[in-house]
Design a protein around this motif. Structure first.
Motif, PDB file in Angstrom:
ATOM      1  N   UNK A   1       0.825  -1.212   0.000  1.00 27.59           N
ATOM      2  CA  UNK A   1       0.000   0.000   0.000  1.00 27.59           C
ATOM      3  C   UNK A   1       0.861   1.264   0.000  1.00 27.59           C
ATOM      4  N   UNK A   2       2.176   1.077  -0.078  1.00 29.57           N
ATOM      5  CA  UNK A   2       3.095   2.201  -0.176  1.00 29.57           C
ATOM      6  C   UNK A   2       4.324   1.758  -0.932  1.00 29.57           C
ATOM      7  N   UNK A   3       5.140   2.718  -1.375  1.00 31.59           N
ATOM      8  CA  UNK A   3       6.417   2.364  -1.991  1.00 31.59           C
ATOM      9  C   UNK A   3       7.449   3.428  -1.664  1.00 31.59           C
TER      10      UNK A   3
ATOM     11  N   UNK B   1       5.911  15.134  -8.176  1.00 31.75           N
ATOM     12  CA  UNK B   1       4.620  14.946  -8.831  1.00 31.75           C
ATOM     13  C   UNK B   1       4.511  13.653  -9.599  1.00 31.75           C
ATOM     14  N   UNK B   2       5.624  13.167 -10.137  1.00 31.19           N
ATOM     15  CA  UNK B   2       5.614  11.916 -10.892  1.00 31.19           C
ATOM     16  C   UNK B   2       5.332  10.741  -9.955  1.00 31.19           C
ATOM     17  N   UNK B   3       6.034  10.707  -8.830  1.00 28.56           N
ATOM     18  CA  UNK B   3       5.828   9.621  -7.862  1.00 28.56           C
ATOM     19  C   UNK B   3       4.424   9.657  -7.284  1.00 28.56           C
TER      20      UNK B   3
ATOM     21  N   UNK C   1      -1.314   7.650  -6.655  1.00 31.50           N
ATOM     22  CA  UNK C   1      -2.729   7.977  -6.814  1.00 31.50           C
ATOM     23  C   UNK C   1      -3.402   6.987  -7.757  1.00 31.50           C
ATOM     24  N   UNK C   2      -2.713   6.635  -8.846  1.00 34.06           N
ATOM     25  CA  UNK C   2      -3.273   5.662  -9.785  1.00 34.06           C
ATOM     26  C   UNK C   2      -3.392   4.284  -9.142  1.00 34.06           C
TER      27      UNK C   2
ATOM     28  N   UNK D   1      -1.038   3.882 -13.903  1.00 34.58           N
ATOM     29  CA  UNK D   1       0.221   3.654 -13.189  1.00 34.58           C
ATOM     30  C   UNK D   1       1.321   3.229 -14.143  1.00 34.58           C
ATOM     31  N   UNK D   2       0.967   2.398 -15.113  1.00 32.45           N
ATOM     32  CA  UNK D   2       1.971   1.927 -16.053  1.00 32.45           C
ATOM     33  C   UNK D   2       2.399   3.003 -17.047  1.00 32.45           C
ATOM     34  N   UNK D   3       1.582   3.995 -17.254  1.00 38.90           N
ATOM     35  CA  UNK D   3       2.013   5.137 -18.069  1.00 38.90           C
ATOM     36  C   UNK D   3       3.138   5.887 -17.361  1.00 38.90           C
TER      37      UNK D   3
END
Length: 300
Positions: free
Chosen positions: A207-209, A219-221, A226-227, A236-238
């Motif tokens: 549930x976290x990374x 913003x990227x992370x 969020x995805x 998320x894969x984008x």
């Protein structure tokens, strides 16, 4: 104690800040504060001073204490501080007690650095640290693929402040089994291999990374988590595709340039010097342009 607020804090992008160095080789305190403020202003809500991206093993004990203290000061209630501790048991205990006294809410215990780690000894090592700071949340950093999930459960039976796990074995199937053997709902599971592994680990219980890339582009992370929270794996894969080359550069040659690439990206943005300490080394000139080009293509 009610550890639920700390568990909630762990289920997020766990930022591992870099430790910037000044021209004289010491910690660049103003740059460090500025980078922390940039993370906080970018939406990061949990930070790990003295993580591997912060060059934990290349810092002196005094420097590690300084990093914790200034991180707590800059966090100022805006973010949870999860301080990295490790080395021999007395050193790790002293670091955990210092983190507590400085105002950190949790400690992340680095994988024991020893050529001979038994599973019983792994439990003993973490128990000694957790028992020394019963009021802090404790998060073991698991890199050993042979460790059984049942041993984590055993540790938590005697130390209820062991509330989460940073799991960094590059095997999603093994991770799924480990979480269920230890207790899927009992702990917060943090994918410890950053954004490239986050989607597969979220699919099996995370549930976290953790993230080093977040130093460069918060913003990227945050877009990725969020995805993942929304179950939107296509989105998320984008993000994954966008950052893949950057993370591949970090992972190349058994992660030889893990920190180096992050610092090079920050240097390309004018945010800190590219300097790293041995056994890491700055990137060759030929690779610097590629890192700068990758970062220039992101929305930062």
């Amino acid at each position: 104690m009610d550890f639920s607020p700390l568990k909630a804090a762990l289920a997020d992008v766990v930022a591992i800040p870099v430790t910037p160095f000044a021209e004289d080789g010491g910690i660049d305190i103003p740059a460090h504060r500025a980078l922390l403020r940039r993370l906080l202003d970018g939406g990061v809500r949990i930070v790990t001073p003295n993580g591997n991206t912060g060059e934990f093993y290349a810092l002196t004990p005094d420097e590690r204490r300084t990093v914790v203290e200034l991180t707590v000061e800059e966090a100022g209630g805006r973010a949870t501080v999860l301080a990295g501790v490790g080395h021999d048991v007395p050193t790790a205990v002293a670091a955990a007690e210092h983190a507590r006294d400085a105002g950190a809410e949790m400690v992340m215990v680095h994988q024991p650095v020893h050529p001979y780690v038994s599973q019983d000894g792994w439990v003993d090592y973490h128990r000694a640290i957790a028992e020394a700071v019963p009021g802090l949340g404790v998060v073991p950093y698991v890199r050993n693929p042979l460790l059984a999930g049942e041993r984590l459960a055993e540790l938590a039976d005697s130390c209820p402040n062991v509330i989460g796990v940073k799991y960094a074995v590059p095997d999603a199937a093994r991770f799924g089994a480990f979480t269920r053997d230890a207790g899927l709902e009992r702990f917060v599971w943090v994918a410890g291999l950053a954004e490239l592994y986050a989607p597969s680990y979220f699919a099996t219980g995370a549930t976290g990374f953790t993230s080093g890339l977040v130093n460069v582009a918060p913003g990227v992370s945050l877009a990725m988590i969020e995805a993942l929270r929304a179950g939107d794996y296509l989105a998320a894969m984008k993000v994954w595709e966008q950052i893949r080359r950057f993370e591949d550069l970090r992972a190349d040659a058994q992660s030889a340039n893990n920190v180096t690439v992050v610092k090079e990206a920050l240097a390309s943005l004018g945010l800190c010097r590219r300097d790293v300490r041995a056994p890491s080394r700055v990137l060759p000139e030929a690779q610097r342009a590629e890192v700068a080009s990758l970062v220039a293509g992101w929305s930062i």
